[in-house]
Structure formats: structure tokens, C-alpha cells
Design a protein around this motif. Structure first.
Motif, mmCIF file in Angstrom:
data_model
loop_
_atom_site.group_PDB
_atom_site.id
_atom_site.type_symbol
_atom_site.label_atom_id
_atom_site.label_comp_id
_atom_site.label_asym_id
_atom_site.label_seq_id
_atom_site.Cartn_x
_atom_site.Cartn_y
_atom_site.Cartn_z
ATOM 1 N N ASP A 93 -16.741 8.085 -4.818
ATOM 2 C CA ASP A 93 -16.388 9.396 -4.268
ATOM 3 C C ASP A 93 -14.924 9.445 -3.841
ATOM 4 O OD1 ASP A 93 -19.023 9.984 -4.686
ATOM 5 O OD2 ASP A 93 -19.586 10.054 -2.576
ATOM 6 N N GLY A 94 -14.491 8.420 -3.135
ATOM 7 C CA GLY A 94 -13.108 8.384 -2.659
ATOM 8 C C GLY A 94 -12.111 8.301 -3.798
ATOM 9 N N THR A 95 -12.452 7.570 -4.831
ATOM 10 C CA THR A 95 -11.553 7.450 -5.979
ATOM 11 C C THR A 95 -11.413 8.787 -6.692
ATOM 12 O OG1 THR A 95 -12.129 5.124 -6.291
ATOM 13 C CG2 THR A 95 -11.203 6.288 -8.186
ATOM 14 N N VAL A 122 -5.139 4.149 -16.110
ATOM 15 C CA VAL A 122 -5.932 4.310 -17.333
ATOM 16 C C VAL A 122 -5.884 5.759 -17.811
ATOM 17 C CG1 VAL A 122 -8.263 4.259 -18.289
ATOM 18 C CG2 VAL A 122 -7.462 2.368 -16.841
ATOM 19 N N LEU A 123 -6.061 6.710 -16.886
ATOM 20 C CA LEU A 123 -6.066 8.121 -17.273
ATOM 21 C C LEU A 123 -4.734 8.536 -17.876
ATOM 22 C CD1 LEU A 123 -7.959 9.796 -14.297
ATOM 23 C CD2 LEU A 123 -8.808 9.345 -16.608
ATOM 24 N N LEU A 124 -3.637 8.122 -17.264
ATOM 25 C CA LEU A 124 -2.326 8.492 -17.800
ATOM 26 C C LEU A 124 -2.103 7.878 -19.175
ATOM 27 C CD1 LEU A 124 -0.002 8.280 -14.651
ATOM 28 C CD2 LEU A 124 -1.053 10.294 -15.686
ATOM 29 N N ALA A 125 -2.578 6.638 -19.358
ATOM 30 C CA ALA A 125 -2.426 5.993 -20.660
ATOM 31 C C ALA A 125 -3.231 6.723 -21.731
ATOM 32 C CB ALA A 125 -2.855 4.531 -20.577
ATOM 33 N N ARG A 126 -4.446 7.136 -21.384
ATOM 34 C CA ARG A 126 -5.267 7.848 -22.356
ATOM 35 C C ARG A 126 -4.679 9.223 -22.679
ATOM 36 N NH1 ARG A 126 -10.473 5.643 -23.155
ATOM 37 N NH2 ARG A 126 -10.733 7.307 -24.698
ATOM 38 N N LYS A 182 0.837 -1.198 0.000
ATOM 39 C CA LYS A 182 0.000 0.000 0.000
ATOM 40 C C LYS A 182 0.875 1.253 0.000
ATOM 41 C CE LYS A 182 -3.974 1.958 2.451
ATOM 42 N NZ LYS A 182 -4.915 1.762 3.602
ATOM 43 N N ALA A 183 2.009 1.203 0.723
ATOM 44 C CA ALA A 183 2.917 2.355 0.778
ATOM 45 C C ALA A 183 3.551 2.615 -0.585
ATOM 46 C CB ALA A 183 4.000 2.106 1.825
ATOM 47 N N GLN A 184 3.921 1.545 -1.292
ATOM 48 C CA GLN A 184 4.492 1.711 -2.630
ATOM 49 C C GLN A 184 3.465 2.313 -3.583
ATOM 50 O OE1 GLN A 184 5.661 -2.406 -3.135
ATOM 51 N NE2 GLN A 184 7.844 -1.914 -2.895
ATOM 52 N N ALA A 185 2.233 1.864 -3.442
ATOM 53 C CA ALA A 185 1.167 2.406 -4.292
ATOM 54 C C ALA A 185 0.953 3.884 -4.016
ATOM 55 C CB ALA A 185 -0.123 1.626 -4.057
ATOM 56 N N GLN A 186 1.010 4.268 -2.744
ATOM 57 C CA GLN A 186 0.811 5.670 -2.386
ATOM 58 C C GLN A 186 1.922 6.546 -2.967
ATOM 59 O OE1 GLN A 186 -1.843 7.027 -0.895
ATOM 60 N NE2 GLN A 186 -0.889 9.014 -1.301
ATOM 61 N N HIS A 236 -9.901 -3.488 -2.906
ATOM 62 C CA HIS A 236 -8.784 -2.811 -2.244
ATOM 63 C C HIS A 236 -8.753 -1.376 -2.778
ATOM 64 C CE1 HIS A 236 -7.406 -6.712 -0.806
ATOM 65 N NE2 HIS A 236 -7.525 -7.160 -2.045
ATOM 66 N N LYS A 237 -9.026 -0.419 -1.921
ATOM 67 C CA LYS A 237 -9.192 0.960 -2.394
ATOM 68 C C LYS A 237 -7.936 1.490 -3.067
ATOM 69 C CE LYS A 237 -12.779 2.113 0.989
ATOM 70 N NZ LYS A 237 -13.191 2.977 2.112
ATOM 71 N N TRP A 238 -6.765 1.161 -2.538
ATOM 72 C CA TRP A 238 -5.534 1.663 -3.151
ATOM 73 C C TRP A 238 -5.379 1.117 -4.567
ATOM 74 C CZ3 TRP A 238 -1.788 -1.660 -4.862
ATOM 75 C CH2 TRP A 238 -1.743 -2.954 -4.298
ATOM 76 N N MET A 239 -5.849 -0.120 -4.789
ATOM 77 C CA MET A 239 -5.763 -0.709 -6.125
ATOM 78 C C MET A 239 -6.745 -0.031 -7.071
ATOM 79 S SD MET A 239 -4.194 -2.819 -8.006
ATOM 80 C CE MET A 239 -4.437 -3.345 -9.702
ATOM 81 N N THR A 240 -7.889 0.362 -6.547
ATOM 82 C CA THR A 240 -8.849 1.117 -7.349
ATOM 83 C C THR A 240 -8.221 2.419 -7.836
ATOM 84 O OG1 THR A 240 -10.634 0.229 -5.971
ATOM 85 C CG2 THR A 240 -11.177 2.083 -7.397
ATOM 86 N N HIS A 241 -7.568 3.125 -6.915
ATOM 87 C CA HIS A 241 -6.950 4.406 -7.266
ATOM 88 C C HIS A 241 -5.827 4.230 -8.285
ATOM 89 C CE1 HIS A 241 -8.265 5.598 -2.910
ATOM 90 N NE2 HIS A 241 -9.284 5.436 -3.727
#
Length: 291
Positions: free
Chosen positions: A75-77, A257-261, A33-37, A246-251
Motif C-alpha cells: 500500500d505504501g509503495t 523499473v517503471l521508468l525503465a519500462r 534516505k534524503a538523497q533517495a527522496q 528498507h521502505k525507501w529502497m522499495t520505492h
């Protein structure tokens, strides 16, 4: 952190899918989770740069659509992924039950008038897709949509899927990129989050008894989503089924996806021609000549 394979999230155009068999709501990449953050912090800076270039270019826009079951984390995402964005270049609309005025129009109307301007990011928290989801699960809602009787029967969902595909094609062909996310939460995780909303006082405001009533229609919603995703994921406006247990995985998934687009879009700062450069040089001379 290992790069996410976006192909495993994308719904192939025309492919009939099963959310249960084809997409794992608990999937996560090999990372803490820390690496994802840490990755997200770096990615937000890149996303903010893309947004600035899109805003300056002022010829294209992007529409992001978020759909999900209750408590999947829309909302959180939106909050975590878009936290580095300049508010001047972004607008968010959350669509609730339609008003009397909205019911006097076609089902796309209220979303059409909320589309992002050129140079901006638009976010729909729920959207016109509700009219092939909740309306399909609860057919009595269709009675309040004031359609001619002959248009409410057999074939309505097929027609609405076609209307949505054509609408999104129209947007893309007019410079508005369409990026669609379905946040795929499991029934077990939804239950866990509902209980947390009940047990934790600071989360009580998030809970509604209606959430539990809608949960009773879980399988109906799954079938409605599978049909909608299968029929409206296109080459120009694909659906991404995002693991949401897993919320961090959602984010991470949404950001990836956004960066790829944006990388594909490659927005650019406007180039300055020779005449404009001369005007800039003259402005410099005037400024430097001041006392």
C-alpha cells in the motif's frame, strides 16, 4: 544517487530461484534516505510525463501487479510511487477473498474484468497469483473453487502457471504491458512491523490476528512464491523481486523499473496531420476575430 542495477532484481525466465539465496531483502544502493527522496521527487515528474503521453497516445496500457507477504509495504509503495500520477489515467484494484459470484467463474475472471483500458495504468494489489499462492499453502480453499474433481489433483499448479503465462502473453500482444513486483521482506522485518502495528495506536487498524497465523506458514509461502516466480517470469512479463526491508529502497526500486519500462515503450503524443493543422488554423482565426 547511484543508479540501480535492475538485472539483480529481475527473475530470469525458466530459472529456479531461492529467495533466501538469490535476493537480499535488505539490499540498498549507496545513498542516504534524503538523497533517495530527492531522486523520487524528480522521478515522479518524469513518470507523470510518461503517463500523460500514454494517455494521449491511447493505444497501449500498463498493468502493474504487486504481490508480497503481509507488512511488506504494498500500500505504501503504491501511494509513494504513484503520488504524482493524474488519477484520471490510473485505476487501483485490491483483491480480497473471492465472492460467491467470483467463485462461479474461473480464477482469472475477476482480474480480467478489472484490466486497464488503453491509455491507462492499472494496479493490482494482489491478483490472480493468489490462486497459486494462498490456495497452494491452504489446500482446503481449493475445495470451494467448484472445479470438477478431476481438475483438483496432480498437475493443477503446473496448469495454472501455464494459464497465467498465456494470459499475460495475450495481454502483451494486445498492447497491455505487464510489470510484476514481488516485495521481498524478511521474516525479522515483518515481525518488527507487526509489533509496531500493535504498539502504535495509529497503526492498530492495520493489524489482524490472522496476520500472525499466516506468519506460521512463512516457509510454505516462500516455497510457493519461489515456484510461482520461477515458472511465470517470462521475457514479455518478467518478475522483479524488490528488496523491502528498507521502505525507501522499495520505492526507488519500483520507480526505477517503471521508468525503465516506460523508456522502452516510449509513448508519444499523437502527431497532427495537415488537415488537422488547417482546422486548428481556422479555429485560431475564428477565435481571434471575436470582439
Amino acid at each position: 544517487m547511484k543508479e540501480l542495477d535492475l538485472d539483480r532484481l529481475r527473475v530470469d525466465p525458466g530459472k529456479k530461484i531461492s529467495l533466501r539465496e538469490d535476493f537480499d531483502p535488505g539490499y540498498k544502493v549507496a545513498a542516504t534516505k534524503a538523497q533517495a527522496q530527492l531522486w523520487l521527487e524528480q522521478a515522479r515528474a518524469l513518470l507523470a510525463n510518461y503517463q500523460e503521453r500514454l494517455y494521449a497516445e491511447n493505444t497501449r496500457g500498463m498493468l502493474m501487479i504487486f504481490q508480497a507477504m503481509d507488512a511488506a509495504g504494498k500500500d505504501g509503495t503504491i501511494k509513494h510511487v504513484m503520488s504524482g500520477i493524474n488519477p484520471m489515467g490510473c485505476q487501483v484494484f485490491s483483491f480480497k477473498a473471492p465472492s460467491a459470484e467470483e467463485l462461479d467463474h474461473d480464477f482469472l475472471w475477476r482480474c480480467f474484468k478489472a484490466l486497464p483500458e488503453r491509455g491507462r495504468l492499472g494496479i493490482f494489489n494482489r491478483s490472480y497469483y493468489e490462486d497459486v499462492l494462498i490456495v497452494r499453502v491452504h489446500p482446503h480453499i481449493l475445495d470451494g473453487q467448484q472445479l470438477p474433481p478431476g481438475l483438483k489433483g496432480k498437475g493443477i499448479w503446473k496448469r495454472r502457471f501455464e494459464h497465467i503465462r498465456q494470459f499475460e502473453k495475450y495481454l502483451v500482444e494486445n498492447g497491455i504491458e505487464v510489470v510484476k513486483f514481488f516485495l521481498n521482506v524478511s521474516k525479522a522485518e515483518q515481525k518488527k512491523r507487526f509489533l509496531a502495528r500493535i504498539d502504535q495506536p495509529e497503526k492498530n487498524w492495520k493489524f489482524s490476528p490472522a496476520d500472525v497465523r499466516e506468519r506460521a506458514h512463512w516457509e510454505d509461502y516462500q516455497r510457493a512464491y519461489e515456484d510461482a516466480l520461477s515458472h511465470t517470469s517470462t521475457r514479455y512479463a518478467p518478475w522483479y523481486v524488490v528488496p523491502a526491508d528498507h521502505k525507501w529502497m522499495t520505492h526507488v526500486s519500483v520507480m526505477s523499473v517503471l521508468l525503465a519500462r516506460f523508456k522502452e515503450m516510449d509513448p508519444r503524443f499523437p502527431e497532427v496531420d495537415d488537415q488537422a493543422r488547417e482546422r486548428l488554423a481556422e479555429a485560431r482565426r475564428l477565435l481571434e476575430s471575436e470582439d
